[in-house]
Design a protein around this motif. Structure first.
Motif, PDB file in Angstrom:
ATOM      1  N   ALA A 153     -16.483  18.679  -5.707  1.00 36.48           N
ATOM      2  CA  ALA A 153     -15.245  19.403  -5.414  1.00 36.48           C
ATOM      3  C   ALA A 153     -14.591  18.811  -4.178  1.00 36.48           C
ATOM      4  CB  ALA A 153     -15.530  20.882  -5.184  1.00 36.48           C
ATOM      5  N   ILE A 154     -13.263  18.823  -4.152  1.00 38.50           N
ATOM      6  CA  ILE A 154     -12.511  18.406  -2.968  1.00 38.50           C
ATOM      7  C   ILE A 154     -12.237  19.648  -2.123  1.00 38.50           C
ATOM      8  CG2 ILE A 154     -10.340  17.447  -2.110  1.00 38.50           C
ATOM      9  CD1 ILE A 154     -10.228  15.687  -4.572  1.00 38.50           C
ATOM     10  N   ILE A 155     -12.733  19.651  -0.906  1.00 33.65           N
ATOM     11  CA  ILE A 155     -12.551  20.776   0.004  1.00 33.65           C
ATOM     12  C   ILE A 155     -11.169  20.721   0.658  1.00 33.65           C
ATOM     13  CG2 ILE A 155     -13.434  21.881   2.109  1.00 33.65           C
ATOM     14  CD1 ILE A 155     -16.180  20.695   1.332  1.00 33.65           C
ATOM     15  N   GLU A 156     -10.769  19.534   1.042  1.00 33.81           N
ATOM     16  CA  GLU A 156      -9.450  19.346   1.667  1.00 33.81           C
ATOM     17  C   GLU A 156      -9.049  17.887   1.503  1.00 33.81           C
ATOM     18  OE1 GLU A 156      -6.670  21.195   2.393  1.00 33.81           O
ATOM     19  OE2 GLU A 156      -7.961  22.393   3.720  1.00 33.81           O
ATOM     20  N   LEU A 197     -12.228  27.741  -3.047  1.00 34.92           N
ATOM     21  CA  LEU A 197     -13.079  26.684  -3.589  1.00 34.92           C
ATOM     22  C   LEU A 197     -13.771  27.146  -4.869  1.00 34.92           C
ATOM     23  CD1 LEU A 197     -14.757  25.390  -0.286  1.00 34.92           C
ATOM     24  CD2 LEU A 197     -12.771  24.446  -1.480  1.00 34.92           C
ATOM     25  N   PRO A 198     -14.146  26.218  -5.752  1.00 35.66           N
ATOM     26  CA  PRO A 198     -14.797  26.606  -7.001  1.00 35.66           C
ATOM     27  C   PRO A 198     -16.272  26.957  -6.843  1.00 35.66           C
ATOM     28  CG  PRO A 198     -14.593  24.222  -6.913  1.00 35.66           C
ATOM     29  CD  PRO A 198     -13.869  24.760  -5.699  1.00 35.66           C
ATOM     30  N   PHE A 199     -16.789  26.896  -5.623  1.00 40.84           N
ATOM     31  CA  PHE A 199     -18.210  27.165  -5.404  1.00 40.84           C
ATOM     32  C   PHE A 199     -18.402  27.993  -4.141  1.00 40.84           C
ATOM     33  CE2 PHE A 199     -17.358  23.348  -2.965  1.00 40.84           C
ATOM     34  CZ  PHE A 199     -18.034  23.576  -1.775  1.00 40.84           C
ATOM     35  N   VAL A 200     -19.599  28.563  -4.027  1.00 40.52           N
ATOM     36  CA  VAL A 200     -20.027  29.229  -2.797  1.00 40.52           C
ATOM     37  C   VAL A 200     -21.395  28.672  -2.416  1.00 40.52           C
ATOM     38  CG1 VAL A 200     -18.748  31.374  -3.129  1.00 40.52           C
ATOM     39  CG2 VAL A 200     -21.040  31.146  -4.112  1.00 40.52           C
ATOM     40  N   ILE A 258       0.866  -1.181   0.000  1.00 43.36           N
ATOM     41  CA  ILE A 258       0.000   0.000   0.000  1.00 43.36           C
ATOM     42  C   ILE A 258       0.902   1.231   0.000  1.00 43.36           C
ATOM     43  CG2 ILE A 258      -1.926   1.183   1.097  1.00 43.36           C
ATOM     44  CD1 ILE A 258      -2.573  -1.707   0.320  1.00 43.36           C
ATOM     45  N   ASP A 259       0.788   2.057  -1.010  1.00 38.47           N
ATOM     46  CA  ASP A 259       1.655   3.236  -1.102  1.00 38.47           C
ATOM     47  C   ASP A 259       1.198   4.361  -0.180  1.00 38.47           C
ATOM     48  OD1 ASP A 259       3.337   2.058  -2.940  1.00 38.47           O
ATOM     49  OD2 ASP A 259       2.191   2.749  -4.662  1.00 38.47           O
ATOM     50  N   ASP A 260      -0.104   4.648  -0.184  1.00 39.76           N
ATOM     51  CA  ASP A 260      -0.638   5.759   0.616  1.00 39.76           C
ATOM     52  C   ASP A 260      -2.059   5.440   1.057  1.00 39.76           C
ATOM     53  OD1 ASP A 260       1.538   7.704   0.257  1.00 39.76           O
ATOM     54  OD2 ASP A 260       0.869   7.765  -1.830  1.00 39.76           O
ATOM     55  N   ILE A 261      -2.453   6.063   2.162  1.00 39.80           N
ATOM     56  CA  ILE A 261      -3.871   6.163   2.521  1.00 39.80           C
ATOM     57  C   ILE A 261      -4.192   7.643   2.571  1.00 39.80           C
ATOM     58  CG2 ILE A 261      -5.667   5.712   4.222  1.00 39.80           C
ATOM     59  CD1 ILE A 261      -4.067   3.418   5.290  1.00 39.80           C
ATOM     60  N   TYR A 262      -5.241   8.053   1.874  1.00 38.44           N
ATOM     61  CA  TYR A 262      -5.602   9.461   1.884  1.00 38.44           C
ATOM     62  C   TYR A 262      -7.097   9.624   2.151  1.00 38.44           C
ATOM     63  CZ  TYR A 262      -7.075   8.388  -2.912  1.00 38.44           C
ATOM     64  OH  TYR A 262      -7.677   7.810  -4.006  1.00 38.44           O
ATOM     65  N   LEU A 263      -7.431  10.720   2.801  1.00 39.32           N
ATOM     66  CA  LEU A 263      -8.815  11.102   3.063  1.00 39.32           C
ATOM     67  C   LEU A 263      -9.100  12.394   2.321  1.00 39.32           C
ATOM     68  CD1 LEU A 263      -9.021  10.527   6.930  1.00 39.32           C
ATOM     69  CD2 LEU A 263      -9.930   9.045   5.148  1.00 39.32           C
ATOM     70  N   SER A 264     -10.202  12.441   1.599  1.00 42.21           N
ATOM     71  CA  SER A 264     -10.614  13.656   0.882  1.00 42.21           C
ATOM     72  C   SER A 264     -11.997  14.056   1.356  1.00 42.21           C
ATOM     73  CB  SER A 264     -10.647  13.411  -0.632  1.00 42.21           C
ATOM     74  OG  SER A 264      -9.379  13.028  -1.122  1.00 42.21           O
ATOM     75  N   LEU A 265     -12.132  15.319   1.765  1.00 41.63           N
ATOM     76  CA  LEU A 265     -13.434  15.865   2.136  1.00 41.63           C
ATOM     77  C   LEU A 265     -14.059  16.470   0.881  1.00 41.63           C
ATOM     78  CD1 LEU A 265     -15.379  16.464   4.529  1.00 41.63           C
ATOM     79  CD2 LEU A 265     -14.270  18.706   4.693  1.00 41.63           C
ATOM     80  N   CYS A 266     -15.206  15.962   0.484  1.00 39.87           N
ATOM     81  CA  CYS A 266     -15.820  16.345  -0.795  1.00 39.87           C
ATOM     82  C   CYS A 266     -17.220  16.909  -0.592  1.00 39.87           C
ATOM     83  CB  CYS A 266     -15.918  15.135  -1.729  1.00 39.87           C
ATOM     84  SG  CYS A 266     -14.363  14.244  -1.975  1.00 39.87           S
ATOM     85  N   ALA A 267     -17.673  17.682  -1.575  1.00 35.60           N
ATOM     86  CA  ALA A 267     -19.019  18.255  -1.540  1.00 35.60           C
ATOM     87  C   ALA A 267     -19.549  18.404  -2.963  1.00 35.60           C
ATOM     88  CB  ALA A 267     -19.018  19.612  -0.836  1.00 35.60           C
ATOM     89  N   THR A 268     -20.866  18.466  -3.069  1.00 36.97           N
ATOM     90  CA  THR A 268     -21.511  18.680  -4.361  1.00 36.97           C
ATOM     91  C   THR A 268     -21.869  20.148  -4.533  1.00 36.97           C
ATOM     92  OG1 THR A 268     -23.680  18.184  -3.399  1.00 36.97           O
ATOM     93  CG2 THR A 268     -22.502  16.367  -4.460  1.00 36.97           C
ATOM     94  N   PHE A 321      -8.777  15.627  12.407  1.00 35.73           N
ATOM     95  CA  PHE A 321      -8.533  16.913  11.764  1.00 35.73           C
ATOM     96  C   PHE A 321      -9.750  17.806  11.990  1.00 35.73           C
ATOM     97  CE2 PHE A 321     -10.285  14.050   8.537  1.00 35.73           C
ATOM     98  CZ  PHE A 321     -11.362  14.770   8.049  1.00 35.73           C
ATOM     99  N   SER A 322      -9.562  19.102  11.835  1.00 35.95           N
ATOM    100  CA  SER A 322     -10.658  20.055  12.019  1.00 35.95           C
ATOM    101  C   SER A 322     -11.459  20.190  10.726  1.00 35.95           C
ATOM    102  CB  SER A 322     -10.121  21.427  12.429  1.00 35.95           C
ATOM    103  OG  SER A 322      -9.518  21.363  13.695  1.00 35.95           O
ATOM    104  N   LEU A 323     -12.765  20.199  10.860  1.00 30.35           N
ATOM    105  CA  LEU A 323     -13.631  20.396   9.708  1.00 30.35           C
ATOM    106  C   LEU A 323     -13.443  21.832   9.205  1.00 30.35           C
ATOM    107  CD1 LEU A 323     -15.851  18.838   8.105  1.00 30.35           C
ATOM    108  CD2 LEU A 323     -17.525  19.996   9.558  1.00 30.35           C
ATOM    109  N   PRO A 324     -12.958  22.019   7.982  1.00 26.43           N
ATOM    110  CA  PRO A 324     -12.686  23.374   7.486  1.00 26.43           C
ATOM    111  C   PRO A 324     -13.913  24.282   7.616  1.00 26.43           C
ATOM    112  CG  PRO A 324     -11.789  21.757   5.966  1.00 26.43           C
ATOM    113  CD  PRO A 324     -12.595  20.988   6.979  1.00 26.43           C
ATOM    114  N   LEU A 325     -13.668  25.538   7.966  1.00 26.76           N
ATOM    115  CA  LEU A 325     -14.762  26.475   8.199  1.00 26.76           C
ATOM    116  C   LEU A 325     -15.547  26.802   6.930  1.00 26.76           C
ATOM    117  CD1 LEU A 325     -13.033  28.948  10.680  1.00 26.76           C
ATOM    118  CD2 LEU A 325     -14.732  27.183  11.208  1.00 26.76           C
ATOM    119  N   ASP A 326     -14.923  26.608   5.740  1.00 23.59           N
ATOM    120  CA  ASP A 326     -15.653  26.890   4.506  1.00 23.59           C
ATOM    121  C   ASP A 326     -16.338  25.654   3.931  1.00 23.59           C
ATOM    122  OD1 ASP A 326     -13.292  25.657   3.809  1.00 23.59           O
ATOM    123  OD2 ASP A 326     -12.671  27.144   2.326  1.00 23.59           O
TER     124      ASP A 326
END
Length: 256
Positions: free
Chosen positions: A72-75, A170-173, A48-58, A97-102
């Motif tokens: 979009a990937i938020i973080e 981010l690409p959205f608001v 296994i090379d990496d484990i990654y977590l991506s926070l995503c939204a529609t 990790f902290s949930l990003p404020l945006d």
């Protein structure tokens, strides 16, 4: 048999699996996201090379006069270095990790989730997805209560592709659209839209769009050209909370 298992694992059959377990799936903006990633070995040993977590939204985007749903990937976080997992072995990797404020709050059609992925060379990468319920923090809730006290009701909340003049990282608001149903602004305004740009837990920039109601031919002409809309930028801090209702009322009244 070993070679056959390697071939099967390379296409995802009998390969390692990943399962993320969140300690809490209902979170306030800025709160800690904690949990553990479980990796279970398949039928053969794998690197296994990496484990990654991506926070995503529609969010929605206008394409040829129709709305399409984008992601979009938020973080993104890397939580483990390269390692080997033997057949049937189980390894656990805790994370926090902290949930990003945006991060957008999950209201309307907006969805937020944590995507877990394993990077395995020359093989199908196992993945897992876990949805998160994101709730507004104290400062955002205060703004919502104040706007409601001024006679407005939330009509719609939607994540949209951000215009370049308002785009941040981010690409959205996320737009919150309020309509006046009582009080002094009923009959004067069509709607008020608010976008939050948090700087910290106790500081937030607001982009407020005041949409005045058309009055007479001149008003209809202005509405057709979007000249009846005014954009206001203000920054609110913790020390402003006790006067926020008076301040927002005065600000909206100035452009009503």
């Amino acid at each position: 048999m070993g070679l056959f298992n390697k071939v099967l694992a390379s296409i995802g059959i009998g390969a390692a699996k990943v399962d993320t377990k969140l300690h809490e799936s209902h979170l306030l903006l800025g709160e800690s996201v904690t949990g553990v990633v479980e990796v279970t070995g398949g039928n053969i040993e794998q690197q296994i090379d990496d484990i990654y977590l991506s926070l995503c939204a529609t969010y929605t985007k206008e394409v040829d006069d129709r709305k399409v749903t984008k992601q979009a990937i938020i973080e993104k976080w890397k939580i483990a270095q390269s390692f080997k997992i033997r057949a049937g072995e189980k390894k656990e990797f805790p994370f926090s990790f902290s949930l990003p404020l945006d991060t957008p709050i999950t209201v309307g059609k907006t969805r937020v989730w944590l995507h877990t992925g394993l990077d395995i060379k020359n093989a199908v990468d196992p993945t897992d997805e876990d949805y998160i319920r994101v709730q507004p923090n104290r400062m955002m809730n205060k703004v919502f209560r104040v706007v409601e006290n001024l006679g407005f009701r939330l009509k719609e909340a939607e994540c949209k592709e951000a215009a370049y003049h308002v785009r941040k990282r981010l690409p959205f608001v996320q737009e919150f659209e309020f309509v006046p149903i009582s009080g002094e602004f009923r009959g004067k305004l069509d709607e008020v839209e608010i976008i939050f740009f948090p700087h910290a837990l106790d500081e937030c920039e607001l982009l407020i769009q005041v949409d005045r109601r058309a009055r007479g031919l001149a008003g209809l002409f202005a509405e057709a050209l979007d000249l009846d809309e005014t954009f206001i930028r203000i920054t609110i801090r913790e020390q402003h909370m006790h006067t926020l209702q008076t301040d927002l009322a005065s600000l909206i009244r100035r452009y009503a």
